[in-house]
Design a protein around this motif. Structure first.
Motif, PDB file in Angstrom:
ATOM      1  N   GLY A  60       0.790  -1.214   0.000  1.00  0.00           N
ATOM      2  CA  GLY A  60       0.000   0.000   0.000  1.00  0.00           C
ATOM      3  C   GLY A  60       0.825   1.268   0.000  1.00  0.00           C
ATOM      4  N   LEU A  61       1.867   1.305  -0.841  1.00  0.00           N
ATOM      5  CA  LEU A  61       2.810   2.421  -0.825  1.00  0.00           C
ATOM      6  C   LEU A  61       2.605   3.419  -1.960  1.00  0.00           C
ATOM      7  CD1 LEU A  61       6.073   0.455   0.084  1.00  0.00           C
ATOM      8  CD2 LEU A  61       4.559   1.738   1.606  1.00  0.00           C
ATOM      9  N   ASP A  62       1.475   3.361  -2.637  1.00  0.00           N
ATOM     10  CA  ASP A  62       1.259   4.247  -3.787  1.00  0.00           C
ATOM     11  C   ASP A  62       1.441   5.718  -3.422  1.00  0.00           C
ATOM     12  OD1 ASP A  62       0.789   2.131  -5.434  1.00  0.00           O
ATOM     13  OD2 ASP A  62      -1.386   2.273  -5.356  1.00  0.00           O
ATOM     14  N   ALA A  63       0.957   6.115  -2.261  1.00  0.00           N
ATOM     15  CA  ALA A  63       1.017   7.525  -1.881  1.00  0.00           C
ATOM     16  C   ALA A  63       2.366   7.920  -1.298  1.00  0.00           C
ATOM     17  CB  ALA A  63      -0.094   7.839  -0.874  1.00  0.00           C
ATOM     18  N   SER A  64       3.027   7.011  -0.590  1.00  0.00           N
ATOM     19  CA  SER A  64       4.244   7.379   0.135  1.00  0.00           C
ATOM     20  C   SER A  64       5.530   7.125  -0.628  1.00  0.00           C
ATOM     21  CB  SER A  64       4.305   6.629   1.469  1.00  0.00           C
ATOM     22  OG  SER A  64       4.262   5.235   1.248  1.00  0.00           O
ATOM     23  N   CYS A  65       5.484   6.260  -1.651  1.00  0.00           N
ATOM     24  CA  CYS A  65       6.681   5.961  -2.449  1.00  0.00           C
ATOM     25  C   CYS A  65       6.247   5.801  -3.909  1.00  0.00           C
ATOM     26  CB  CYS A  65       7.370   4.694  -1.952  1.00  0.00           C
ATOM     27  SG  CYS A  65       8.842   4.208  -2.897  1.00  0.00           S
ATOM     28  N   PRO A  66       6.263   6.870  -4.686  1.00  0.00           N
ATOM     29  CA  PRO A  66       5.761   6.793  -6.067  1.00  0.00           C
ATOM     30  C   PRO A  66       6.602   5.879  -6.948  1.00  0.00           C
ATOM     31  CG  PRO A  66       6.829   8.892  -5.659  1.00  0.00           C
ATOM     32  CD  PRO A  66       6.740   8.211  -4.337  1.00  0.00           C
ATOM     33  N   VAL A  67       5.995   5.412  -8.036  1.00  0.00           N
ATOM     34  CA  VAL A  67       6.648   4.529  -9.003  1.00  0.00           C
ATOM     35  C   VAL A  67       6.704   5.219 -10.354  1.00  0.00           C
ATOM     36  CG1 VAL A  67       6.517   2.332 -10.246  1.00  0.00           C
ATOM     37  CG2 VAL A  67       5.900   2.437  -7.821  1.00  0.00           C
ATOM     38  N   THR A  68       7.878   5.213 -10.964  1.00  0.00           N
ATOM     39  CA  THR A  68       8.035   5.669 -12.339  1.00  0.00           C
ATOM     40  C   THR A  68       8.192   4.437 -13.220  1.00  0.00           C
ATOM     41  OG1 THR A  68       9.087   7.759 -11.713  1.00  0.00           O
ATOM     42  CG2 THR A  68       9.491   6.955 -13.951  1.00  0.00           C
ATOM     43  N   LEU A  69       7.227   4.229 -14.121  1.00  0.00           N
ATOM     44  CA  LEU A  69       7.269   3.062 -14.999  1.00  0.00           C
ATOM     45  C   LEU A  69       8.151   3.341 -16.212  1.00  0.00           C
ATOM     46  CD1 LEU A  69       3.550   1.887 -14.918  1.00  0.00           C
ATOM     47  CD2 LEU A  69       5.523   0.802 -13.829  1.00  0.00           C
ATOM     48  N   LEU A  70       8.976   2.369 -16.542  1.00  0.00           N
ATOM     49  CA  LEU A  70       9.888   2.455 -17.680  1.00  0.00           C
ATOM     50  C   LEU A  70       9.387   1.566 -18.807  1.00  0.00           C
ATOM     51  CD1 LEU A  70      13.160   2.138 -15.575  1.00  0.00           C
ATOM     52  CD2 LEU A  70      12.250   4.241 -16.588  1.00  0.00           C
ATOM     53  N   PRO A  71       9.794   1.831 -20.039  1.00  0.00           N
ATOM     54  CA  PRO A  71       9.333   1.001 -21.166  1.00  0.00           C
ATOM     55  C   PRO A  71       9.870  -0.425 -21.071  1.00  0.00           C
ATOM     56  CG  PRO A  71      11.012   2.564 -21.880  1.00  0.00           C
ATOM     57  CD  PRO A  71      10.654   2.952 -20.487  1.00  0.00           C
ATOM     58  N   PRO A  72       9.140  -1.393 -21.646  1.00  0.00           N
ATOM     59  CA  PRO A  72       9.578  -2.794 -21.580  1.00  0.00           C
ATOM     60  C   PRO A  72      10.942  -3.019 -22.214  1.00  0.00           C
ATOM     61  CG  PRO A  72       7.307  -2.641 -22.338  1.00  0.00           C
ATOM     62  CD  PRO A  72       7.844  -1.252 -22.336  1.00  0.00           C
ATOM     63  N   VAL A  73      11.193  -2.339 -23.324  1.00  0.00           N
ATOM     64  CA  VAL A  73      12.465  -2.504 -24.035  1.00  0.00           C
ATOM     65  C   VAL A  73      13.319  -1.266 -23.778  1.00  0.00           C
ATOM     66  CG1 VAL A  73      13.566  -2.831 -26.268  1.00  0.00           C
ATOM     67  CG2 VAL A  73      11.337  -3.895 -25.804  1.00  0.00           C
ATOM     68  N   PRO A  74      14.498  -1.416 -23.162  1.00  0.00           N
ATOM     69  CA  PRO A  74      15.359  -0.261 -22.895  1.00  0.00           C
ATOM     70  C   PRO A  74      15.692   0.494 -24.172  1.00  0.00           C
ATOM     71  CG  PRO A  74      16.118  -2.178 -21.675  1.00  0.00           C
ATOM     72  CD  PRO A  74      15.057  -2.665 -22.612  1.00  0.00           C
ATOM     73  N   ASP A  75      15.869   1.805 -24.035  1.00  0.00           N
ATOM     74  CA  ASP A  75      16.075   2.644 -25.208  1.00  0.00           C
ATOM     75  C   ASP A  75      17.524   3.047 -25.420  1.00  0.00           C
ATOM     76  OD1 ASP A  75      16.264   4.275 -23.008  1.00  0.00           O
ATOM     77  OD2 ASP A  75      14.902   5.825 -23.743  1.00  0.00           O
ATOM     78  N   CYS A  76      18.448   2.444 -24.669  1.00  0.00           N
ATOM     79  CA  CYS A  76      19.873   2.772 -24.819  1.00  0.00           C
ATOM     80  C   CYS A  76      20.681   1.498 -25.071  1.00  0.00           C
ATOM     81  CB  CYS A  76      20.403   3.455 -23.563  1.00  0.00           C
ATOM     82  SG  CYS A  76      19.737   5.097 -23.285  1.00  0.00           S
ATOM     83  N   PRO A  77      21.823   1.606 -25.729  1.00  0.00           N
ATOM     84  CA  PRO A  77      22.695   0.443 -25.931  1.00  0.00           C
ATOM     85  C   PRO A  77      23.105  -0.153 -24.580  1.00  0.00           C
ATOM     86  CG  PRO A  77      23.394   2.278 -27.311  1.00  0.00           C
ATOM     87  CD  PRO A  77      22.345   2.827 -26.384  1.00  0.00           C
ATOM     88  N   GLY A  78      23.250  -1.477 -24.565  1.00  0.00           N
ATOM     89  CA  GLY A  78      23.645  -2.147 -23.334  1.00  0.00           C
ATOM     90  C   GLY A  78      22.504  -2.413 -22.389  1.00  0.00           C
ATOM     91  N   GLY A  79      21.277  -2.159 -22.834  1.00  0.00           N
ATOM     92  CA  GLY A  79      20.115  -2.461 -22.007  1.00  0.00           C
ATOM     93  C   GLY A  79      19.737  -1.384 -21.030  1.00  0.00           C
ATOM     94  N   GLY A  80      20.241  -0.164 -21.199  1.00  0.00           N
ATOM     95  CA  GLY A  80      19.956   0.905 -20.264  1.00  0.00           C
ATOM     96  C   GLY A  80      18.767   1.759 -20.655  1.00  0.00           C
ATOM     97  N   HIS A  81      18.332   2.576 -19.693  1.00  0.00           N
ATOM     98  CA  HIS A  81      17.219   3.499 -19.884  1.00  0.00           C
ATOM     99  C   HIS A  81      17.739   4.928 -19.791  1.00  0.00           C
ATOM    100  CE1 HIS A  81      13.962   0.454 -19.505  1.00  0.00           C
ATOM    101  NE2 HIS A  81      14.822  -0.148 -18.707  1.00  0.00           N
ATOM    102  N   SER A  82      17.450   5.728 -20.801  1.00  0.00           N
ATOM    103  CA  SER A  82      17.923   7.107 -20.789  1.00  0.00           C
ATOM    104  C   SER A  82      17.350   7.891 -19.615  1.00  0.00           C
ATOM    105  CB  SER A  82      17.560   7.802 -22.109  1.00  0.00           C
ATOM    106  OG  SER A  82      16.155   7.780 -22.326  1.00  0.00           O
ATOM    107  N   ALA A  83      16.146   7.547 -19.173  1.00  0.00           N
ATOM    108  CA  ALA A  83      15.528   8.258 -18.052  1.00  0.00           C
ATOM    109  C   ALA A  83      16.299   8.064 -16.753  1.00  0.00           C
ATOM    110  CB  ALA A  83      14.086   7.788 -17.882  1.00  0.00           C
ATOM    111  N   LEU A  84      17.070   6.984 -16.644  1.00  0.00           N
ATOM    112  CA  LEU A  84      17.821   6.701 -15.420  1.00  0.00           C
ATOM    113  C   LEU A  84      19.246   7.250 -15.446  1.00  0.00           C
ATOM    114  CD1 LEU A  84      16.771   2.994 -14.776  1.00  0.00           C
ATOM    115  CD2 LEU A  84      15.797   5.079 -13.782  1.00  0.00           C
TER     116      LEU A  84
END
Length: 295
Positions: A60-84
């Motif tokens: 039940g942590l929706d309000a106290s610890c938000p979640v940022t969802l990332l795309p299923p397939v990473p968008d950077c070489p090596g399996g990374g996410h540009s958002a991170l």
């Protein structure tokens, strides 16, 4: 307040460092359990991300610890996410590797607390009001750890070995025997109990459920049809998976299309006849969840 520096630990399985910061029980730990300070970054197409998403909902942590969802397939070489990438660059000096998920970040500092999913779920269990249900209740640690080992070695690794097209047939058969033996032990347990530990929902059930999702949506694609039928014959085990899929907190996080896209983007193996033998209708059972209308 004394702040413990983040430690980046090399991992043999990842090309990025594994950050192992922990959330303590009070201010002396540096990272302590306070609402609205931390954020999860994850993809539910990834098994670790799905475990964290389910655990986060059950706690039940929706309000106290938000979640940022990332795309299923990473968008950077090596399996990374540009958002991170900003988080990694802020947390590791001159960082040039892939920005991998999942991540627990500290919004106060803009840095990474941890990328180690088992630690993250245990630390999230410290959030929330006193007296609520815990995923890691006292006295059940050894049971939960035993289930985690069974899932990792007896199901996940065994299924991978059993589906390797370049492996010796005897090696594949031996791995399938390990897989079936593990499923059989879990079947006997679930034939008599609703849950795996002390007749209550715990992290052991989160672990097994996500492992069964992977077994049916990913690993069976590399097994022959006869093997998949033997796996599906564990009726109590799959009835348990079906029940959990219909519960709030489980089924609503299933991204079957994302899991398939992630698998096809990463997999180097050959598809086998088992790909046509679906064990559960995951989408249908998830739609039975009481909160399915909010997805």
């Amino acid at each position: 307040m004394s702040i413990t520096p983040l430690a980046a630990v090399p991992s043999a399985r990842r090309t990025a460092p594994v950050f192992r910061g922990r959330i303590g029980r009070d201010a002396r730990s540096g990272h302590y359990a306070v609402p609205h300070r931390y954020r999860l970054h994850l993809s539910t197409a990834c098994p670790d991300g799905l475990r964290l998403a389910v655990g986060h909902s059950l706690l039940g942590l929706d309000a106290s610890c938000p979640v940022t969802l990332l795309p299923p397939v990473p968008d950077c070489p090596g399996g990374g996410h540009s958002a991170l990438r900003p988080l990694y660059e802020a947390s590791a000096h001159h960082y040039t590797g892939p920005a991998l998920a999942p991540v627990l970040s500290d919004d106060w500092s803009g840095r990474i607390v941890s990328t180690h999913a088992p630690d993250i779920l245990r630390d999230l269990d410290r959030f929330g009001p006193q007296g609520r249900t815990r995923l890691y209740p006292a006295g059940l640690e050894s049971v939960i750890e035993a289930v985690e080992r069974m899932c990792a070695e007896g199901i996940e690794e065994a299924a991978q070995r059993a589906g390797r097209a370049d492996a010796d047939p005897a090696e594949r058969a031996a791995a399938l025997d390990v897989l079936l033996d593990t499923l059989g032990r879990l079947e006997r347990r679930l034939g008599a109990e609703e849950y795996l530990a002390d007749d209550r929902l715990t992290a052991a059930d989160v672990e097994l459920w996500v492992t069964l999702v992977q077994l049916d949506t990913v690993h069976r694609c590399h097994l022959d049809a006869a093997a998949v039928h033997r796996i599906a014959d564990h009726r109590a085990l799959w009835a348990y998976a079906r029940r959990l899929a219909a519960r709030p907190g489980f089924g609503r996080h299933l991204d079957l299309d994302g899991i398939a896209r992630r698998h096809h983007g990463r997999c180097q193996g050959l598809e086998a006849a088992g790909a046509a033998v679906q064990i559960l209708d995951w989408a249908g059972h998830a739609a039975d969840s009481p909160d399915a209308s909010r997805r």
